[in-house]
Design a protein around this motif. Structure first.
Motif, PDB file in Angstrom:
ATOM      1  N   GLN A  18       2.098   0.919   4.671  1.00  0.00           N
ATOM      2  CA  GLN A  18       3.045   0.575   3.600  1.00  0.00           C
ATOM      3  C   GLN A  18       3.597  -0.831   3.767  1.00  0.00           C
ATOM      4  OE1 GLN A  18       4.309   1.998   0.660  1.00  0.00           O
ATOM      5  NE2 GLN A  18       2.363   3.087   0.923  1.00  0.00           N
ATOM      6  N   PHE A  21       1.014  -3.150   2.676  1.00  0.00           N
ATOM      7  CA  PHE A  21       0.851  -2.989   1.224  1.00  0.00           C
ATOM      8  C   PHE A  21       1.920  -3.782   0.470  1.00  0.00           C
ATOM      9  CE2 PHE A  21       1.945  -0.668  -2.698  1.00  0.00           C
ATOM     10  CZ  PHE A  21       0.736  -0.769  -3.364  1.00  0.00           C
ATOM     11  N   TYR A  26      -3.726  -6.151   1.411  1.00  0.00           N
ATOM     12  CA  TYR A  26      -4.370  -4.887   1.060  1.00  0.00           C
ATOM     13  C   TYR A  26      -5.454  -4.476   2.068  1.00  0.00           C
ATOM     14  CZ  TYR A  26      -2.028  -5.648  -3.428  1.00  0.00           C
ATOM     15  OH  TYR A  26      -1.087  -5.843  -4.397  1.00  0.00           O
ATOM     16  N   SER A  27      -6.136  -5.446   2.652  1.00  0.00           N
ATOM     17  CA  SER A  27      -7.210  -5.108   3.591  1.00  0.00           C
ATOM     18  C   SER A  27      -6.671  -4.364   4.810  1.00  0.00           C
ATOM     19  CB  SER A  27      -7.920  -6.384   4.050  1.00  0.00           C
ATOM     20  OG  SER A  27      -8.542  -7.022   2.969  1.00  0.00           O
ATOM     21  N   ALA A  29      -3.774  -2.816   4.983  1.00  0.00           N
ATOM     22  CA  ALA A  29      -3.200  -1.538   4.536  1.00  0.00           C
ATOM     23  C   ALA A  29      -4.309  -0.499   4.369  1.00  0.00           C
ATOM     24  CB  ALA A  29      -2.452  -1.737   3.213  1.00  0.00           C
ATOM     25  N   ALA A  30      -5.447  -0.917   3.798  1.00  0.00           N
ATOM     26  CA  ALA A  30      -6.568   0.002   3.604  1.00  0.00           C
ATOM     27  C   ALA A  30      -7.092   0.511   4.946  1.00  0.00           C
ATOM     28  CB  ALA A  30      -7.678  -0.696   2.822  1.00  0.00           C
ATOM     29  N   TYR A  33      -4.841   3.269   6.198  1.00  0.00           N
ATOM     30  CA  TYR A  33      -4.996   4.536   5.461  1.00  0.00           C
ATOM     31  C   TYR A  33      -6.332   5.207   5.796  1.00  0.00           C
ATOM     32  CZ  TYR A  33      -0.774   4.460   2.637  1.00  0.00           C
ATOM     33  OH  TYR A  33       0.536   4.527   2.229  1.00  0.00           O
ATOM     34  N   ASN A  49      -3.231   6.941  -1.909  1.00  0.00           N
ATOM     35  CA  ASN A  49      -2.759   5.594  -1.599  1.00  0.00           C
ATOM     36  C   ASN A  49      -3.905   4.634  -1.296  1.00  0.00           C
ATOM     37  OD1 ASN A  49       0.229   5.646  -1.705  1.00  0.00           O
ATOM     38  ND2 ASN A  49       0.026   7.237  -0.156  1.00  0.00           N
ATOM     39  N   ILE A  53      -4.905   1.189  -3.329  1.00  0.00           N
ATOM     40  CA  ILE A  53      -5.123  -0.126  -2.706  1.00  0.00           C
ATOM     41  C   ILE A  53      -6.469  -0.706  -3.125  1.00  0.00           C
ATOM     42  CG2 ILE A  53      -5.508  -1.281  -0.501  1.00  0.00           C
ATOM     43  CD1 ILE A  53      -3.414   0.688   0.682  1.00  0.00           C
ATOM     44  N   GLN A  57      -7.420  -4.145  -5.390  1.00  0.00           N
ATOM     45  CA  GLN A  57      -8.363  -5.166  -4.908  1.00  0.00           C
ATOM     46  C   GLN A  57      -9.512  -5.380  -5.893  1.00  0.00           C
ATOM     47  OE1 GLN A  57      -8.833  -3.240  -0.888  1.00  0.00           O
ATOM     48  NE2 GLN A  57      -8.648  -5.358  -0.174  1.00  0.00           N
ATOM     49  N   GLU A  93       3.979   3.141  -8.357  1.00  0.00           N
ATOM     50  CA  GLU A  93       3.574   1.751  -8.171  1.00  0.00           C
ATOM     51  C   GLU A  93       3.649   0.966  -9.488  1.00  0.00           C
ATOM     52  OE1 GLU A  93       2.329  -1.784  -6.397  1.00  0.00           O
ATOM     53  OE2 GLU A  93       3.328   0.029  -5.676  1.00  0.00           O
TER      54      GLU A  93
END
Length: 736
Positions: A18, A21, A26-27, A29-30, A33, A49, A53, A57, A93
């Motif tokens: 998070q 994020f 994003y990379s 964060a991904a 997850y 989630n 993400i 992207q 979001e």
């Protein structure tokens, strides 16, 4: 690994995901997850989630695959529940992005919600709102999304969101063809009518006036009457919209309904004014109009005796111009001015009550230094293709920019293609494209530190009256648009030696400032190609053509009777009649008077409105003689007639409205046609019709006057106005 450690690790993964994020990484964060899914594959929120993400992207296919994997091989009920959870993640979001004004991303997310649940009406409403915020709403989107049908069929809709979107649509594209259907669909969900009307009423005023679509505005207000069929405020606006759309019968019908529903003296005055307006545009109802006028005058006298000092802004706005039609019915300067002055004074006292803070603040302004440029503010709703717009432009064009800064305050700025309005915008040092709210425009005038404010509307617009009553400028002047308003906060009324009699000051609260020659001058008019021909009107070349081109308000039966007497006395003569009004009522009006006076109706011709002002001026040349109206003369039409070199017959009275043509003829050097009595009006009309040599003599005078007359010298007139401004300011400084 213990369960406690596992839970701690999962929580840490989610928190880190998070954090990355929120930062837009994003990379990373991904990655977290993905680790969470490996560690805890049964927790579906990780899939939702991670898919979000990937979506952000630009990996839409991967995002959808991730969500499908999350759905797994669940049972139908489980999949339904998981779908709800996924949508909630996306909605959260989307709302966050909207808060950050990241409308493009919010819109993209909601498009995916739509793919998942295409009948979620609230999501569709959000999509419309986001498209409007990005200014990307496609013309057919309101219908192609199916949102109108869903609003009508869905029992539960977020009413606050619904009204919010309705307001956004009105602000963005009020003329969108789906607007009426959308507004109608909202009705079933409105439980508090006032919240609906707070959105609808300003929008319809804008549509009727700024966009000049009164028919659509009336259609929208008709919808509201389903909720409150006896709402007086709505009915008053509806009646006014009908009249503006030339639907006189409906306008009169609504005005009479307003009157029947009115319980207070104030409401009755407003309703009877609306009724009077409708009747005045239908000359066939002149007798009824006179009866209504007398009722109105009696009510106004009662109102003045009561001296109501607790009126609201809305009530005061309606009251300001309630005596508007008096000069059209009678040339009684003493009575007309007395009532007008008293009404205006009562209105100003109420303005000072409900806007006391603003009034006091404006009164505390400090005087400007003497050596700086004077700031002149021009205030009007008519700086466009309107009579005032055509006439005032020469003053603006010839202004000395080295001595004056000019500010333009456009009330209810026209949101249509209007080249003349845009010309004005370019001429001013600053142009304020205002709406319909007096307090906003008055505050802008005050903040701009305007020295002299020129009102070009007088009582033709209530908003202008309220602004003048607030007195946002130290010196305030009324010029051109009408007679003086009588508002005590107005210091001067611009006139000349002829347009008011010498004794006029005793009837005015404003100081009459007489310019040395004329209160208006123009350098000329654009003239188009004529579309009228004698043969198309079945009139021979040797016939004498009289013409009268005025709107229905000015068609006084006494004057029409004089005009028929002229036609009767001049052999082989015809009378051409045109002007904005109820065409059927105008024909009935003139044909009845013609028959009473022994004039064959085959000598009358009723003409439609011309396609443009330039064509109208060109078509004036078909006339041998123009017959003016009384007790309310022509103004712009008189100037156009004289510019086109056509003899004019006018009847002079005592009030401002009855002396416009007189001052213009004096300032063009032609006295032939000026009548001081009814008998002289007929005599001049007959003489100019029968004596072709006299007509030619007047025509030659008018043509020669273009080189010499004050009426056609806009530059000289501007210097005289500027001199007046300087003297007004000097007087203010000396007193201050």
């Amino acid at each position: 690994m213990t369960s406690v450690q596992l839970h701690t690790d999962i929580t840490s993964l989610e928190q880190q995901a998070q954090q990355y994020f929120i930062k837009g990484n994003y990379s990373q964060a991904a990655n977290y997850y993905e680790q969470a899914i490996e560690t805890e594959p049964e927790v579906k929120s990780h899939y939702w989630n991670l898919g979000l993400i990937l979506l952000l992207q630009g990996q839409e296919t991967e995002a959808q695959m991730t969500w499908l994997v999350g759905m797994g091989e669940g049972e139908v009920q489980e999949v339904d529940q998981w779908t709800i959870e996924l949508i909630q993640v996306l909605q959260t979001e989307a709302e966050r992005r909207k808060t950050l004004a990241d409308y493009k991303i919010a819109w993209a997310i909601r498009q995916h919600i739509r793919e998942i649940n295409p009948t979620d009406v609230n999501n569709l409403l959000y999509l419309i709102e986001l498209a409007i915020k990005q200014e990307t709403l496609i013309d057919d989107e309101l219908t192609s999304l199916g949102v109108i049908d869903l609003i009508q069929s869905e029992p539960i809709v977020d009413i606050q969101l619904l009204l919010q979107v309705l307001e956004s649509i009105f602000n963005y594209d009020p003329l969108h063809p789906a607007v009426p259907a959308f507004a109608e669909a909202c009705l079933a969900h409105v439980h508090e009518p006032q919240s609906f009307i707070n959105i609808l009423l300003p929008a319809t005023v804008k549509i009727a006036h700024s966009m000049r679509q009164p028919k659509l505005a009336a259609l929208l207000l008709e919808l509201f009457l389903r909720l409150e069929p006896e709402n007086l405020a709505i009915l008053r606006h509806l009646g006014a919209f009908y009249l503006k759309a030339n639907n006189y019968s409906k306008g009169i019908e609504v005005a009479k309904l307003c009157y029947s529903l009115s319980n207070t003296l104030i409401d009755k005055i407003f309703a009877i004014h609306l009724l009077h307006r409708g009747l005045m545009d239908c000359p066939a109802f002149w007798e009824e109009a006179c009866e209504v006028f007398q009722q109105q005058q009696n009510m106004m006298m009662l109102l003045l005796e009561e001296k109501f000092l607790n009126l609201s802004s809305e009530q005061v706005l309606h009251l300001f111009n309630s005596n508007y039609f008096a000069p059209y019915l009678q040339d009684n300067i003493q009575k007309n001015r007395y009532i007008q002055n008293q009404i205006a004074s009562l209105c100003q006292m109420n303005v000072e009550n409900y806007a006391s803070e603003e009034v006091q603040r404006y009164q505390q302004r400090t005087s400007k230094g003497r050596n700086s440029k004077l700031k002149i503010g021009y205030l009007s709703h008519c700086l466009s293709r309107h009579s005032v717009g055509w006439l005032a432009r020469w003053l603006i064009q010839h202004h000395n920019r080295e001595e004056f800064d000019m500010y333009g305050y456009f009330i209810n700025y026209k949101q249509i293609n209007d080249p003349l309005q845009e010309w004005y915008v370019q001429q001013f040092t600053q142009a304020y494209k205002g709406g319909i709210y007096s307090e906003d425009i008055a505050e802008k005038i005050y903040q701009d530190e305007i020295d002299i404010l020129i009102d070009l509307d007088s009582i033709t617009l209530d908003v202008t009256c309220e602004i003048m009553a607030l007195k946002p400028a130290p010196v305030q002047v009324t010029w051109l648009g009408w007679d003086a308003s009588g508002i005590p906060a107005v210091d001067y009324f611009i006139a000349d030696p002829y347009v008011l009699p010498e004794s006029a000051q005793e009837y005015y609260t404003e100081k009459i400032w007489r310019l040395p020659q004329t209160y208006i001058a123009v350098d000329g008019f654009e003239v188009g190609i004529p579309t009228l021909r004698r043969d198309s009107l079945d009139i021979s070349n040797d016939a004498v053509i009289y013409l009268s081109a005025q709107r229905g308000f000015k068609r006084h039966p006494d004057t029409a009777r004089l005009q028929m007497k002229i036609i009767k006395e001049v052999p082989n003569s015809y009378f051409l009649i045109k002007g904005l009004a109820d065409s059927e009522a105008v024909q009935k009006f003139f044909m009845q008077i013609a028959e009473e006076e022994g004039v064959g109706c085959d000598r009358l011709r009723f003409l439609p409105q011309d396609s443009s002002e330039a064509v109208h001026r060109a078509n004036l040349t078909i006339a041998d003689v123009v017959l003016d109206t009384f007790p309310y003369n022509g103004a712009t039409t008189t100037l156009e007639t004289l510019w086109m070199g056509i003899p004019l017959v006018t009847r002079v009275g005592q009030q401002f409205a009855a002396r416009n043509s007189y001052t213009m003829m004096m300032n063009v050097g032609v006295t032939e046609g000026i009548a001081w009595t009814d008998e002289e009006y007929i005599e001049w009309g007959v003489r100019l019709g029968k004596d072709e040599a006299l007509r030619q003599q007047v025509v030659l005078k008018l043509k020669a006057s273009r080189q010499t007359a004050p009426l056609w010298n806009g530059k000289q007139f501007t210097r005289e106005m500027e001199k007046a401004y300087k003297e007004m300011w000097q007087r203010y400084i000396e007193v201050k």
